[in-house]
Design an enzyme around this catalytic site. Sequence first.
Site, PDB file in Angstrom:
ATOM      1  N   SER A  12       0.841  -1.197   0.000  1.00  0.00           N
ATOM      2  CA  SER A  12       0.000   0.000   0.000  1.00  0.00           C
ATOM      3  C   SER A  12       0.872   1.241   0.000  1.00  0.00           C
ATOM      4  O   SER A  12       1.649   1.481   0.937  1.00  0.00           O
ATOM      5  CB  SER A  12      -0.902   0.018   1.239  1.00  0.00           C
ATOM      6  OG  SER A  12      -1.514   1.297   1.325  1.00  0.00           O
ATOM      7  N   HIS A  35      -1.010  -1.061  -4.359  1.00  0.00           N
ATOM      8  CA  HIS A  35      -2.332  -0.806  -3.771  1.00  0.00           C
ATOM      9  C   HIS A  35      -2.455   0.698  -3.506  1.00  0.00           C
ATOM     10  O   HIS A  35      -1.648   1.276  -2.775  1.00  0.00           O
ATOM     11  CB  HIS A  35      -2.455  -1.608  -2.478  1.00  0.00           C
ATOM     12  CG  HIS A  35      -3.778  -1.486  -1.793  1.00  0.00           C
ATOM     13  ND1 HIS A  35      -4.877  -2.248  -2.144  1.00  0.00           N
ATOM     14  CD2 HIS A  35      -4.186  -0.702  -0.768  1.00  0.00           C
ATOM     15  CE1 HIS A  35      -5.904  -1.936  -1.361  1.00  0.00           C
ATOM     16  NE2 HIS A  35      -5.509  -0.987  -0.509  1.00  0.00           N
ATOM     17  N   ASP A  37      -4.739   3.675  -2.122  1.00  0.00           N
ATOM     18  CA  ASP A  37      -5.868   3.989  -1.238  1.00  0.00           C
ATOM     19  C   ASP A  37      -6.396   5.388  -1.523  1.00  0.00           C
ATOM     20  O   ASP A  37      -5.771   6.385  -1.165  1.00  0.00           O
ATOM     21  CB  ASP A  37      -5.422   3.908   0.224  1.00  0.00           C
ATOM     22  CG  ASP A  37      -5.198   2.482   0.682  1.00  0.00           C
ATOM     23  OD1 ASP A  37      -6.110   1.658   0.505  1.00  0.00           O
ATOM     24  OD2 ASP A  37      -4.112   2.196   1.218  1.00  0.00           O
ATOM     25  N   MET A  39      -9.027   8.118  -0.613  1.00  0.00           N
ATOM     26  CA  MET A  39      -9.909   8.478   0.513  1.00  0.00           C
ATOM     27  C   MET A  39     -10.418   9.903   0.314  1.00  0.00           C
ATOM     28  O   MET A  39      -9.659  10.779  -0.112  1.00  0.00           O
ATOM     29  CB  MET A  39      -9.143   8.419   1.830  1.00  0.00           C
ATOM     30  CG  MET A  39      -8.457   7.093   2.104  1.00  0.00           C
ATOM     31  SD  MET A  39      -7.750   7.080   3.758  1.00  0.00           S
ATOM     32  CE  MET A  39      -6.782   5.574   3.698  1.00  0.00           C
ATOM     33  N   HIS A  68      -8.098   1.023  -4.325  1.00  0.00           N
ATOM     34  CA  HIS A  68      -9.072   0.791  -3.250  1.00  0.00           C
ATOM     35  C   HIS A  68      -9.760   2.109  -2.953  1.00  0.00           C
ATOM     36  O   HIS A  68      -9.152   3.010  -2.374  1.00  0.00           O
ATOM     37  CB  HIS A  68      -8.326   0.242  -2.023  1.00  0.00           C
ATOM     38  CG  HIS A  68      -9.182   0.053  -0.810  1.00  0.00           C
ATOM     39  ND1 HIS A  68      -8.648  -0.117   0.459  1.00  0.00           N
ATOM     40  CD2 HIS A  68     -10.533  -0.005  -0.648  1.00  0.00           C
ATOM     41  CE1 HIS A  68      -9.628  -0.266   1.335  1.00  0.00           C
ATOM     42  NE2 HIS A  68     -10.786  -0.191   0.690  1.00  0.00           N
ATOM     43  N   MET A  70     -12.053   4.333  -1.000  1.00  0.00           N
ATOM     44  CA  MET A  70     -12.784   4.569   0.260  1.00  0.00           C
ATOM     45  C   MET A  70     -13.479   5.914   0.103  1.00  0.00           C
ATOM     46  O   MET A  70     -13.063   6.920   0.693  1.00  0.00           O
ATOM     47  CB  MET A  70     -11.814   4.540   1.441  1.00  0.00           C
ATOM     48  CG  MET A  70     -11.379   3.121   1.777  1.00  0.00           C
ATOM     49  SD  MET A  70      -9.833   3.074   2.705  1.00  0.00           S
ATOM     50  CE  MET A  70      -8.679   3.209   1.357  1.00  0.00           C
ATOM     51  N   MET A 139     -11.901  -6.218   4.806  1.00  0.00           N
ATOM     52  CA  MET A 139     -11.055  -5.297   5.577  1.00  0.00           C
ATOM     53  C   MET A 139     -10.731  -5.916   6.923  1.00  0.00           C
ATOM     54  O   MET A 139     -11.614  -6.401   7.640  1.00  0.00           O
ATOM     55  CB  MET A 139     -11.768  -3.955   5.791  1.00  0.00           C
ATOM     56  CG  MET A 139     -11.886  -3.085   4.550  1.00  0.00           C
ATOM     57  SD  MET A 139     -10.314  -2.656   3.768  1.00  0.00           S
ATOM     58  CE  MET A 139      -9.504  -1.697   5.058  1.00  0.00           C
ATOM     59  N   ASP A 177      -6.752  -6.496   3.940  1.00  0.00           N
ATOM     60  CA  ASP A 177      -6.103  -5.177   3.960  1.00  0.00           C
ATOM     61  C   ASP A 177      -6.214  -4.586   5.356  1.00  0.00           C
ATOM     62  O   ASP A 177      -7.313  -4.378   5.865  1.00  0.00           O
ATOM     63  CB  ASP A 177      -6.816  -4.278   2.935  1.00  0.00           C
ATOM     64  CG  ASP A 177      -6.227  -2.880   2.849  1.00  0.00           C
ATOM     65  OD1 ASP A 177      -5.174  -2.621   3.454  1.00  0.00           O
ATOM     66  OD2 ASP A 177      -6.847  -2.041   2.155  1.00  0.00           O
TER      67      ASP A 177
HETATM   68  C1  DX5 Z   1      -6.530   1.397   5.360  1.00  0.00           C
HETATM   69  C2  DX5 Z   1      -6.009   1.151   3.976  1.00  0.00           C
HETATM   70  C3  DX5 Z   1      -4.878   0.211   3.923  1.00  0.00           C
HETATM   71  C4  DX5 Z   1      -3.635   0.674   4.637  1.00  0.00           C
HETATM   72  C5  DX5 Z   1      -2.964  -0.543   5.196  1.00  0.00           C
HETATM   73  O1  DX5 Z   1      -7.721   2.074   5.282  1.00  0.00           O
HETATM   74  O2  DX5 Z   1      -7.022   0.620   3.152  1.00  0.00           O
HETATM   75  O3  DX5 Z   1      -4.563  -0.159   2.583  1.00  0.00           O
HETATM   76  O4  DX5 Z   1      -2.717   1.337   3.827  1.00  0.00           O
HETATM   77  O5  DX5 Z   1      -1.862  -0.143   5.954  1.00  0.00           O
HETATM   78  P1  DX5 Z   1      -1.159  -1.125   6.995  1.00  0.00           P
HETATM   79  O6  DX5 Z   1      -0.649  -2.296   6.208  1.00  0.00           O
HETATM   80  O7  DX5 Z   1      -0.093  -0.284   7.561  1.00  0.00           O
HETATM   81  O8  DX5 Z   1      -2.206  -1.546   7.985  1.00  0.00           O
HETATM   82 ZN    ZN Z   2      -6.479  -0.236   1.195  1.00  0.00          ZN
END
Ligand code: DX5
Ligand code: ZN
Length: 226
Positions: A12, A35, A37, A39, A68, A70, A139, A177
């Site tokens: 990620s 990956h 993220d 947000m 991903h 969110m 998740m 994840d």
């Molecule tokens: C959290 C994200 C993850 C995050 C995971 O909302 O979707 O992808 O980056 O990070 P670690 O591996 O540090 O938990």
């Molecule tokens: Zn993620």
Amino acid sequence: MTLPAAPRINPSILAADFVNMQADLERIASADYAHVDVMDNHFVPNLTFGPQMVQRIQETSPIPLDVHLMIADPDRWAPDYAELGAASVTFHLEAAADAVALARRLRDVGSRAGVAIKPETPGESLIELFDEFDQILVMTVEPGFGGQGFMPETMPKLRSLVDAARQRGSQIWFQVDGGISDDTIAQAAEAGADTFVAGSAVYGAASVETAIAGLRERARAASLGR
Ligand code: DX5
Ligand code: ZN
């Protein structure tokens, strides 16, 4: 295009250095997908990047993107990420108005379609929809931040979805994840996950490449015992 075999390790880039993104993408070249993220400060209380930044990441990354989302209203925004060339686009079931219609649109554009569920969201409604998706993301933390602790209480849900998929002969991928590390990846692999997102465990390691190889090896060993 041949798809990477399991176990897949998707670092990620939430844990990357945002002003050295090109270098931090190159460091994960031995992984399967980057990956990403996304947000929006609505669906989760954190803000990262949008389509313009993801477009540059797509042009720069040595490996395909696993986006991903969110975000609220993925029905409106998710196809843009497929159109910019992301290999995989995953949206949250909790946020989608019509998950099946959206997944079909993502596939039409040429992306793999993924659906994610938060730790407290039940998974049964997805069983009848395995054919509509390429990936289910269970998740293992509350979405929003990296560096949180893995929630083992999500494992029974993962395991029952995996069992249902195997019974039906489905080839759908199961991604986990959040909090995935050398200490937790075996639990998720034993429960049937085949695709593993790891942020801090990869970018926080002394050697990113060694961390990716170590996670892959632990997942492989644990999945053999399934
Ligand atoms: C959290 C994200 C993850 C995050 C995971 O909302 O979707 O992808 O980056 O990070 P670690 O591996 O540090 O938990
Ligand atoms: Zn993620």
